[in-house]
Structures are given as structure tokens and as C-alpha cells.
Design an enzyme around this catalytic site. Structure first.
Site, PDB file in Angstrom:
ATOM      1  CB  SER A  17       1.051  -1.234  17.774  1.00  0.00           C
ATOM      2  OG  SER A  17       0.119  -0.383  17.824  1.00  0.00           O
ATOM      3  CB  SER A  19      -2.438   1.448  18.829  1.00  0.00           C
ATOM      4  OG  SER A  19      -2.152   1.871  17.584  1.00  0.00           O
ATOM      5  CB  THR A  64      -2.079  -2.528  12.068  1.00  0.00           C
ATOM      6  OG1 THR A  64      -0.759  -1.958  11.517  1.00  0.00           O
ATOM      7  CG2 THR A  64      -1.437  -3.628  13.233  1.00  0.00           C
ATOM      8  CE  LYS A  68      -4.173  -0.642   8.355  1.00  0.00           C
ATOM      9  NZ  LYS A  68      -3.630   0.583   7.713  1.00  0.00           N
ATOM     10  CG  ASP A 105      -5.087   4.109   8.095  1.00  0.00           C
ATOM     11  OD1 ASP A 105      -4.914   4.307   9.323  1.00  0.00           O
ATOM     12  OD2 ASP A 105      -5.289   3.068   7.642  1.00  0.00           O
ATOM     13  N   GLY A 131      -0.736   1.150  -4.207  1.00  0.00           N
ATOM     14  CA  GLY A 131      -0.978   0.117  -3.333  1.00  0.00           C
ATOM     15  C   GLY A 131      -2.094   0.613  -2.491  1.00  0.00           C
ATOM     16  N   GLY A 132      -2.151  -0.338  -1.244  1.00  0.00           N
ATOM     17  CA  GLY A 132      -3.288   0.027  -0.216  1.00  0.00           C
ATOM     18  C   GLY A 132      -3.354   1.169   0.265  1.00  0.00           C
ATOM     19  CE1 TYR A 216       4.386   5.574  12.557  1.00  0.00           C
ATOM     20  CE2 TYR A 216       6.104   6.145  13.873  1.00  0.00           C
ATOM     21  CZ  TYR A 216       5.106   5.237  13.581  1.00  0.00           C
ATOM     22  OH  TYR A 216       4.580   4.288  14.455  1.00  0.00           O
ATOM     23  N   GLY A 239       4.893  10.554   8.463  1.00  0.00           N
ATOM     24  CA  GLY A 239       3.689  10.005   8.612  1.00  0.00           C
ATOM     25  C   GLY A 239       3.359  10.019  10.248  1.00  0.00           C
TER      26      GLY A 239
HETATM   27  P1  ATR Z   1       0.740  -0.796   0.752  1.00  0.00           P
HETATM   28  O1  ATR Z   1      -0.494  -1.479   0.975  1.00  0.00           O
HETATM   29  O2  ATR Z   1       1.602  -0.205   1.890  1.00  0.00           O
HETATM   30  O3  ATR Z   1       0.206   0.322  -0.183  1.00  0.00           O
HETATM   31  P2  ATR Z   1       1.462  -2.435  -1.411  1.00  0.00           P
HETATM   32  O4  ATR Z   1       0.122  -2.669  -1.877  1.00  0.00           O
HETATM   33  O5  ATR Z   1       2.283  -3.576  -1.205  1.00  0.00           O
HETATM   34  O6  ATR Z   1       1.679  -1.684   0.008  1.00  0.00           O
HETATM   35  O7  ATR Z   1       2.199  -1.320  -2.357  1.00  0.00           O
HETATM   36  C1  ATR Z   1       3.380  -0.924  -2.168  1.00  0.00           C
HETATM   37  C2  ATR Z   1       3.515   0.224  -3.060  1.00  0.00           C
HETATM   38  O8  ATR Z   1       4.619   0.882  -3.048  1.00  0.00           O
HETATM   39  C3  ATR Z   1       3.410  -0.095  -4.720  1.00  0.00           C
HETATM   40  O9  ATR Z   1       2.762   0.877  -5.491  1.00  0.00           O
HETATM   41  C4  ATR Z   1       4.671  -0.262  -5.099  1.00  0.00           C
HETATM   42  O10 ATR Z   1       5.081  -0.150  -6.534  1.00  0.00           O
HETATM   43  P3  ATR Z   1       4.724  -1.408  -7.404  1.00  0.00           P
HETATM   44  O11 ATR Z   1       3.145  -1.416  -7.593  1.00  0.00           O
HETATM   45  O12 ATR Z   1       5.312  -0.972  -8.749  1.00  0.00           O
HETATM   46  O13 ATR Z   1       5.408  -2.584  -6.747  1.00  0.00           O
HETATM   47  C5  ATR Z   1       5.301   0.790  -4.589  1.00  0.00           C
HETATM   48  N1  ATR Z   1       6.927   0.744  -4.224  1.00  0.00           N
HETATM   49  C6  ATR Z   1       7.647  -0.276  -3.292  1.00  0.00           C
HETATM   50  N2  ATR Z   1       8.996   0.272  -3.364  1.00  0.00           N
HETATM   51  C7  ATR Z   1       9.096   0.874  -4.195  1.00  0.00           C
HETATM   52  C8  ATR Z   1      10.337   1.717  -4.755  1.00  0.00           C
HETATM   53  N3  ATR Z   1      11.650   1.375  -4.140  1.00  0.00           N
HETATM   54  N4  ATR Z   1      10.220   2.566  -5.661  1.00  0.00           N
HETATM   55  C9  ATR Z   1       8.960   2.809  -6.027  1.00  0.00           C
HETATM   56  N5  ATR Z   1       7.686   2.340  -5.725  1.00  0.00           N
HETATM   57  C10 ATR Z   1       7.825   1.443  -4.816  1.00  0.00           C
END
Ligand code: ATR
Length: 271
Positions: A17, A19, A64, A68, A105, A131-132, A216, A239
Site C-alpha cells: 500500500s 497510503s 482496503t 471494505k 473512491d 462488481g464493487g 494501475y 487509476g
Molecule cells: P471489484 O469489487 O473489484 O469490482 P468483483 O466484485 O470481484 O471485484 O468484480 C469484478 C468484476 O470484474 C466483475 O464485474 C467481473 O465480471 P463477472 O461479474 O462477469 O465475473 C469483472 N471481470 C473480471 N475479469 C474480467 C474479464 N477478464 N473480462 C471482463 N470482466 C471481468
């Protein structure tokens, strides 16, 4: 024990990190006296770790991966951004001893997009991933009044469910359904972590004015920014500025003074 205010970043892993470097730099530049450390959180110990830290003089912390959501649950009160994100990256001990949770964020991202003069207001924006990370940036981006936001995800149901949180303002779909162009494309998927590319057609990427990857890398471009650069997208960014932006906003929440963004970018990413 010293009276210096204590802050820290909590997560697992944590040794990578940046930070502590950022916050010590901000403190030096703004004349604030504080110390900032790293705390590794073992599975299942987040609440105890935070409460012990605050009991021992901690005034606030950054949170992190993967903590979270735990921070969100622990906070006594939450900012609208934390509520919308369903996650907390900044905790602050309030005067009455209660714990306030914020999520800086998404605002950090918007801060950086503005710095880079990326299209936002009245822009059509594609967000890749549901995702998140995607959830955490939606409200701050919507506050900038874009023309439209489309979320595309491999698992279409997740994109639709995230979009349904903002009815009439955000659309969710699969990658196959993307058939128009966007002013700004934001990669909020974790594809770059594994060196993969999300399945967005080149024709869509090359029409964008700006491409931003929330990920990043200290040493090289991400897979997605590399792709966008190879297609001559005019503005391409990873990022790193978002990292600086979210840290500045956490610092401001804790200390009431706002460090200068450009000074920090010049210091930590000089070229
Ligand atoms: P975060 O909290 O970092 O967003 P997450 O909740 O695990 O992590 O979500 C990861 C996201 O990246 C999801 O939208 C995932 O798609 P799926 O929901 O279909 O799994 C997406 N993702 C991960 N690898 C990917 C790839 N190679 N191509 C496209 N989308 C990807």
C-alpha cells in the site's frame, strides 16, 4: 506514548500500500502532525483490529481489500457515498467517540477525470464491470449529470441489477449488446489484474475520447490502457490519479485541510 494523532491503512495484503507515503507527504505539505502506518488484518479480525487501533489513539483509518464491507458494517454512521457504494474506505473517530464511514473512491475518480478534462457532464459513459468497484463510482459520476451511463458485464444479470439501483438513469447489458459509441469508457472490472482484456470490440474503444482504467500498475500500462493507446484513443489513463484523489479526500475528512492534487501527482508520478 506520543500524543501524535495516529492513522493507518488496514487490509490484506497491505505491504504494497502506498497510503502511508501519500499521507505522510500530505501531512508534511499541510503542516499537520500525524503518523500513518500499515496494519495487516487476518481473516475474521477486522472489528477487533480497528477497535484496538482506535482505543490506542487511532483517529481514523483507510480500509482496503478485503475489508471494505466489514468497515461498512462497523461504522455507526455513513456518508451517502458509502451507503451507495455499500462499502467504506475511510473511517473517522468522531468527537463523541462514534465511528463515521465514508467512501472517497468514486469522488477520487471524478476528481481525476476532471483534472484530465475527460468528458463527464452530458457525456455518454460506458462502465465495464459490475462488481464493487463499479458500484462505488456510480453516484459520484451521476452527480456530474452525464447523458447516459451503460454498465456492461460478462454476467449480464449483475449489470442489470446494479443499473436497477438508479432506474431510468443507468442501463445494464452484456458486451454483445454494445453497438454504439461512448465519449468515456471506464474499466471497473478486475480484468487488468489478471492481464486480460474485457470483451469490448475495438470499434467501440477507438471511438472513445477517453479511456480510464481504475487499476494501475507502478511499472507499466494496464492491459486495457495499452489496448486503448494502441487504438489511438486521445486520452488514456490508469487509476493512479484516483488513488491520489481518494487519499486527498480521506485526509481532508480527518484533518479539515485539503492537500494539493497536482503537487502530489508530480511527486509520486513525475512523468
Ligand atoms: P471489484 O469489487 O473489484 O469490482 P468483483 O466484485 O470481484 O471485484 O468484480 C469484478 C468484476 O470484474 C466483475 O464485474 C467481473 O465480471 P463477472 O461479474 O462477469 O465475473 C469483472 N471481470 C473480471 N475479469 C474480467 C474479464 N477478464 N473480462 C471482463 N470482466 C471481468
Amino acid at each position: 506514548m506520543s500524543n501524535t494523532d495516529k492513522y493507518a491503512v488496514l487490509g490484506n495484503p497491505i505491504e504494497h500500500s502506498m497510503s502511508p507515503l501519500l499521507h505522510e507527504f500530505f501531512a508534511q505539505k499541510t503542516g499537520q502532525e500525524l503518523c500513518y502506518g500499515r496494519i495487516l488484518v487476518e481473516a475474521g479480525t477486522f472489528e477487533k483490529t480497528v477497535r484496538d487501533f482506535f482505543k490506542n489513539g487511532g483517529r481514523g483509518c483507510n480500509v482496503t481489500v478485503p475489508c471494505k464491507l466489514d468497515a461498512y458494517k462497523l461504522a455507526d454512521s455513513l456518508s451517502d457515498y458509502a451507503k451507495a457504494a455499500g462499502a467504506v474506505n475511510t473511517l473517522k473517530v468522531m468527537e463523541d467517540g462514534s465511528i463515521y464511514g465514508d467512501n472517497t473512491d468514486g469522488r477520487g475518480l471524478v476528481y481525476d477525470l476532471k483534472r484530465l478534462s475527460c468528458p463527464l457532464t452530458d457525456a455518454s459513459i460506458l462502465i465495464i464491470g459490475a462488481g464493487g468497484a463499479a458500484k462505488g463510482i456510480l453516484l459520484p459520476i451521476l452527480n456530474e449529470s452525464p447523458k447516459e451511463i451503460v454498465i456492461a458485464n460478462r454476467t449480464v444479470a449483475k449489470a442489470q441489477s446494479l443499473a436497477s439501483l438508479y432506474p431510468g438513469k443507468v442501463k445494464g447489458c452484456g458486451f454483445d449488446e454494445l453497438d454504439c459509441s461512448f465519449d468515456l469508457i471506464i474499466n471497473a472490472s478486475s480484468s487488468s489484474l489478471s492481464g486480460e482484456l474485457p470483451p469490448v470490440k475495438d470499434e467501440i474503444i477507438e471511438k472513445a475520447q477517453a479511456v480510464y482504467d481504475l487499476m494501475y500498475s507502478k511499472t507499466a500500462q494496464t492491459t486495457f490502457t495499452q489496448k486503448a493507446s494502441s487504438l489511438n484513443v486521445p486520452k488514456v489513463s490508469d487509476g493512479f490519479g484516483m488513488l491520489i484523489g481518494q487519499a486527498i479526500l480521506s485526509f481532508e475528512l480527518w484533518r479539515g485541510v485539503k492537500p494539493d492534487f497536482d503537487t502530489a501527482i508530480k511527486k509520486f508520478r513525475p512523468c
